[in-house]
Write an enzyme that holds these catalytic residues in place. Structure first.
Site, PDB file in Angstrom:
ATOM      1  N   ARG A 183     -25.685  -6.068   2.120  1.00 39.36           N
ATOM      2  CA  ARG A 183     -26.553  -5.213   2.933  1.00 39.36           C
ATOM      3  C   ARG A 183     -25.859  -3.925   3.385  1.00 39.36           C
ATOM      4  O   ARG A 183     -26.500  -3.007   3.885  1.00 39.36           O
ATOM      5  CB  ARG A 183     -27.109  -5.980   4.142  1.00 39.36           C
ATOM      6  CG  ARG A 183     -28.164  -5.193   4.915  1.00 39.36           C
ATOM      7  CD  ARG A 183     -28.909  -6.029   5.939  1.00 39.36           C
ATOM      8  NE  ARG A 183     -28.037  -6.806   6.796  1.00 39.36           N
ATOM      9  CZ  ARG A 183     -27.283  -6.279   7.778  1.00 39.36           C
ATOM     10  NH1 ARG A 183     -27.302  -4.996   8.019  1.00 39.36           N
ATOM     11  NH2 ARG A 183     -26.523  -7.065   8.515  1.00 39.36           N
ATOM     12  N   TYR A 233     -47.716   9.648  -5.037  1.00 39.76           N
ATOM     13  CA  TYR A 233     -47.809   8.235  -5.392  1.00 39.76           C
ATOM     14  C   TYR A 233     -48.497   7.504  -4.226  1.00 39.76           C
ATOM     15  O   TYR A 233     -48.214   7.790  -3.058  1.00 39.76           O
ATOM     16  CB  TYR A 233     -46.401   7.686  -5.636  1.00 39.76           C
ATOM     17  CG  TYR A 233     -46.372   6.198  -5.793  1.00 39.76           C
ATOM     18  CD1 TYR A 233     -46.848   5.598  -6.954  1.00 39.76           C
ATOM     19  CD2 TYR A 233     -45.907   5.377  -4.775  1.00 39.76           C
ATOM     20  CE1 TYR A 233     -46.849   4.219  -7.088  1.00 39.76           C
ATOM     21  CE2 TYR A 233     -45.900   4.001  -4.903  1.00 39.76           C
ATOM     22  CZ  TYR A 233     -46.373   3.434  -6.068  1.00 39.76           C
ATOM     23  OH  TYR A 233     -46.378   2.068  -6.191  1.00 39.76           O
ATOM     24  N   ASP A 240     -39.263  13.305  -5.982  1.00 46.89           N
ATOM     25  CA  ASP A 240     -39.412  12.001  -6.621  1.00 46.89           C
ATOM     26  C   ASP A 240     -39.388  12.255  -8.125  1.00 46.89           C
ATOM     27  O   ASP A 240     -40.300  12.873  -8.674  1.00 46.89           O
ATOM     28  CB  ASP A 240     -40.737  11.367  -6.163  1.00 46.89           C
ATOM     29  CG  ASP A 240     -40.953   9.970  -6.735  1.00 46.89           C
ATOM     30  OD1 ASP A 240     -40.439   9.689  -7.831  1.00 46.89           O
ATOM     31  OD2 ASP A 240     -41.665   9.164  -6.092  1.00 46.89           O
ATOM     32  N   LYS A 284     -39.537   1.581 -12.630  1.00 47.02           N
ATOM     33  CA  LYS A 284     -40.246   2.171 -13.765  1.00 47.02           C
ATOM     34  C   LYS A 284     -39.273   2.442 -14.906  1.00 47.02           C
ATOM     35  O   LYS A 284     -38.721   1.514 -15.451  1.00 47.02           O
ATOM     36  CB  LYS A 284     -40.978   3.437 -13.298  1.00 47.02           C
ATOM     37  CG  LYS A 284     -41.707   3.275 -11.962  1.00 47.02           C
ATOM     38  CD  LYS A 284     -42.853   2.293 -11.997  1.00 47.02           C
ATOM     39  CE  LYS A 284     -43.391   1.903 -10.616  1.00 47.02           C
ATOM     40  NZ  LYS A 284     -43.729   3.003  -9.727  1.00 47.02           N
TER      41      LYS A 284
END
Ligand SMILES: *Cc1c(COP(=O)(O)O)cnc(C)c1O
Length: 375
Positions: free
Chosen positions: A42, A96, A165, A190
């Site tokens: 983390r 998006y 992006d 993606k």
């Protein structure tokens, strides 16, 4: 780029000489250790996370990167750490869907938000409180192109953080950081992973900006685990090869659909008649694997999709397999018909994520599916 895809970031194991990075599954690391670091997944500092971060930074020409559990984890952490109540953030109109919903959340927390379609509209939309300008190019689902160099110039002149992006373009086709943009984000779900089998997100920037985000990223907890990092690293090794084929198949399909009697129009930045073709040719090395097209008869979208045998109607994009979806029913379902009309998203619009199959097979599948439209 192909060399960086294969080699950048690889964690070589001196004990065996294995050519692939080992998977470091531990969540507990002896402390003190020889590196004198407090390793913990983390904290975004374990070896498999570093491998993917280094590879992506090398591909995007950035200095450092953070690897997250999803594109939205990357985007939300970046925005929540860059904005506070009272600030203003300017977003591109064609966002998006998930990012658009996140923007509503920012507004609820007292952050001013507004939208712009072009660099001229961004310029006109600036306020004294503007801290962030956020764009996506090519956009979803109409594949419009925004001028990244113009955006970065505007932001630099006003001390505003510019974010792009780069999910649709990928670092193979476009490098926003080289055009002056401050931060690149990816849904690595993606193209970067490319095999439709994991969720991941990445933020790439300068060491200074990444160093500013990292302490908050730890608190938000949206990291990616070692096994998924390993799969993502493996996927990224073939990114250049895959993108070459995605680019080629999308261009071939775009030309084929342009000439089909059942098709009213095709949106693909590589087509000479695309409204942003000149800009795309300037800022992109390839035009990408995404396109969309409009049927002459919008009533036929269901029968057309149902007639496809190879291409799968599905959400998401960027995998080796070709997918189609109907934006008015999926990503843009939440808009009113008037809002959709304003955004240019008709009921007959079909979005295509061109895979890497033999393009003749894709063409044959679309031919069969479109034939019913002509009867
Ligand atoms: C999918 C996608 C996202 C969100 O990524 P997830 O991995 O689904 O969280 C963000 N931006 C774009 C352009 C996307 O296509």
């Amino acid at each position: 780029m192909a060399t960086r895809c294969v080699h950048s970031g690889t964690h070589l194991d001196p004990s065996t000489g294995g050519v692939c990075s080992p998977v470091f599954a531990s969540t507990a690391y002896a402390f003190p250790n020889p590196a004198n670091r407090n390793f913990y997944p983390r904290y975004f500092n374990t070896p498999n996370q570093q491998v993917v971060a280094e590879k992506t930074a090398a591909l995007e020409h950035g200095e450092a990167a953070l690897v997250f559990g999803s594109g939205m984890a990357a985007i939300s952490t970046l925005l929540f750490t860059s904005l506070k109540p009272g600030d203003h953030a300017l977003f591109q109109t064609d966002l998006y869907g998930g990012t658009f919903l996140l923007v509503q959340e920012l507004a609820r927390l007292g952050i001013q938000v507004s939208f712009a379609r072009t660099s001229a509209e961004v310029s006109a939309g600036l306020r004294p409180e503007t801290r962030v300008v956020y764009v996506e190019t090519p956009s979803n689902p109409l594949l419009r192109i925004i001028d990244l160099e113009a955006i970065s110039r505007i932001c630099r002149n006003h001390g505003i953080l510019s974010i792009a992006d780069n999910t649709f373009a990928t670092p193979i086709n476009q490098n926003p950081l080289l055009l002056g943009i401050d931060v690149v984000v990816h849904s690595a779900t993606k193209y970067l992973n490319g095999h439709s089998d994991l969720n991941a997100g990445i933020v790439v920037s300068s060491s200074e900006i990444i160093g500013r985000i990292a302490p908050y990223a730890m608190n938000h907890g949206g990291m990616l685990d070692a096994h998924a990092c390993h799969l993502l690293e493996r996927g990224m090794k073939t990114l250049t090869l895959r993108i070459r084929q995605h680019n080629e198949n999308a261009a071939t399909l775009a030309r084929f659909l342009t000439n089909h009697a059942a098709v009213a129009s095709v949106n693909y930045p590589g087509l000479p008649h695309h409204p942003d073709h000149a800009l795309a040719s300037r800022q992109m090395r390839g035009f990408g694997g995404m396109l969309s097209f409009e049927l002459r008869d919008p009533q036929r979208v269901d029968s057309t999709l149902a007639a496809l045998r190879l291409v799968t109607p599905a959400l998401s994009l960027g995998g080796v397999e070709s997918l189609v979806c109907i934006p008015s029913r999926t990503s843009h379902k939440g808009l009113t018909p008037a809002e959709r009309h304003h955004a240019g998203i008709s009921d007959g619009l079909i979005r295509v994520s061109a895979g890497i199959e033999d393009v003749e097979d894709l063409q044959a599948d679309f031919t069969r599916a479109l034939e019913a439209n002509l009867k």
